[in-house]
Design a protein around this motif. Sequence first.
Motif, PDB file in Angstrom:
ATOM      1  N   ARG A 166      -6.215  -0.465   9.652  1.00 54.65           N
ATOM      2  CA  ARG A 166      -6.816  -1.688   9.142  1.00 54.65           C
ATOM      3  C   ARG A 166      -8.090  -1.369   8.425  1.00 54.65           C
ATOM      4  NH1 ARG A 166      -5.547  -3.827  15.012  1.00 54.65           N
ATOM      5  NH2 ARG A 166      -3.689  -2.583  14.921  1.00 54.65           N
ATOM      6  N   SER A 219      -5.753  -6.646  -3.132  1.00 54.05           N
ATOM      7  CA  SER A 219      -4.570  -7.423  -2.783  1.00 54.05           C
ATOM      8  C   SER A 219      -3.395  -6.544  -2.366  1.00 54.05           C
ATOM      9  CB  SER A 219      -4.159  -8.309  -3.964  1.00 54.05           C
ATOM     10  OG  SER A 219      -3.884  -7.522  -5.112  1.00 54.05           O
ATOM     11  N   SER A 220      -3.366  -5.288  -2.825  1.00 54.19           N
ATOM     12  CA  SER A 220      -2.273  -4.387  -2.449  1.00 54.19           C
ATOM     13  C   SER A 220      -2.726  -2.942  -2.588  1.00 54.19           C
ATOM     14  CB  SER A 220      -1.047  -4.622  -3.332  1.00 54.19           C
ATOM     15  OG  SER A 220      -1.248  -4.067  -4.621  1.00 54.19           O
ATOM     16  N   CYS A 221      -1.930  -2.038  -2.036  1.00 49.93           N
ATOM     17  CA  CYS A 221      -2.259  -0.615  -2.114  1.00 49.93           C
ATOM     18  C   CYS A 221      -2.203  -0.109  -3.554  1.00 49.93           C
ATOM     19  CB  CYS A 221      -1.298   0.188  -1.236  1.00 49.93           C
ATOM     20  SG  CYS A 221      -1.416  -0.216   0.527  1.00 49.93           S
ATOM     21  N   SER A 263      -8.419  -6.767   6.194  1.00 48.53           N
ATOM     22  CA  SER A 263      -8.083  -5.357   6.051  1.00 48.53           C
ATOM     23  C   SER A 263      -6.802  -5.159   5.249  1.00 48.53           C
ATOM     24  CB  SER A 263      -7.907  -4.689   7.423  1.00 48.53           C
ATOM     25  OG  SER A 263      -9.100  -4.749   8.183  1.00 48.53           O
ATOM     26  N   LEU A 264      -6.715  -4.011   4.617  1.00 48.94           N
ATOM     27  CA  LEU A 264      -5.507  -3.589   3.905  1.00 48.94           C
ATOM     28  C   LEU A 264      -5.185  -2.168   4.343  1.00 48.94           C
ATOM     29  CD1 LEU A 264      -3.345  -3.877   1.608  1.00 48.94           C
ATOM     30  CD2 LEU A 264      -5.064  -2.868   0.084  1.00 48.94           C
ATOM     31  N   ARG A 265      -3.984  -1.958   4.857  1.00 45.65           N
ATOM     32  CA  ARG A 265      -3.577  -0.647   5.359  1.00 45.65           C
ATOM     33  C   ARG A 265      -2.582   0.007   4.406  1.00 45.65           C
ATOM     34  NH1 ARG A 265       0.779   1.291   8.225  1.00 45.65           N
ATOM     35  NH2 ARG A 265       0.392   3.113   9.534  1.00 45.65           N
ATOM     36  N   CYS A 266      -2.791   1.298   4.124  1.00 44.29           N
ATOM     37  CA  CYS A 266      -1.914   2.052   3.237  1.00 44.29           C
ATOM     38  C   CYS A 266      -1.655   3.431   3.838  1.00 44.29           C
ATOM     39  CB  CYS A 266      -2.537   2.224   1.846  1.00 44.29           C
ATOM     40  SG  CYS A 266      -3.113   0.676   1.077  1.00 44.29           S
ATOM     41  N   THR A 277      -7.314   2.545   5.769  1.00 48.57           N
ATOM     42  CA  THR A 277      -7.535   1.106   5.877  1.00 48.57           C
ATOM     43  C   THR A 277      -8.820   0.748   5.140  1.00 48.57           C
ATOM     44  OG1 THR A 277      -6.459   0.998   8.040  1.00 48.57           O
ATOM     45  CG2 THR A 277      -7.895  -0.827   7.438  1.00 48.57           C
TER      46      THR A 277
END
Length: 214
Positions: free
Chosen positions: A10, A70-72, A116-119, A132
């Motif tokens: 995250r 918004s995205s990876c 959070s954005l997870r990649c 994250t």
Amino acid sequence: MPVTHRTALRFIPVIAAVALLATACATPAGGTASPAPTESAATRSPEPTPSATPSPIETQATNEEIGLPSSCDDIFTGELRATLEAELPPLNDPGVTMYSTENAEALTVLESGVPSLRCTWGTPSDRGVATTVSIVSPADAKLITDSLTSSGFAAEEASGGEYFRTSQQTLSMDEQVVELGETHFFRGNAWIATRWVNYSPDSYTPGIVAQLWP
């Protein structure tokens, strides 16, 4: 130590605080007041109007803050994206379950529900990266950085923010040498947390930083 990936990444951003200074004029007390000289309306200087231009401190803080990607695809672009697709595909394999950190305080913040954005990169194997990007408060940022410092992470100011890094070698269950570590970056209101196993290119986190703060 097994080299399978544990996932639950995250992201946590750091919100920069701006201090506003207010000044007030005090009237001296005591003594006899003498009449103030008068001015005609024609000679009186106009009252200064407040400026709407933000102060340098306000401007710097605003420029440092970012919105959550918004995205990876928004954080991996250009040469970094090409390198990762060639050396560690694919992006976001559902079988990769590695967390972006194993630090207890950092995990607590990630699991608290911060934006959070997870990649991830790689497959469930002995190589992979989990990152994250999170938006965090100053209090959460301090909690994390204090914990990283006390855990022995090396700190360095660079790229307009602060890096915290650690790495180590260990043996897998089949007695193979495994290199693993973490890199954390704080700037403005953002926190970028990355955990890696057997793959740690120097351009990885700086490439993300350059994309988020162009």
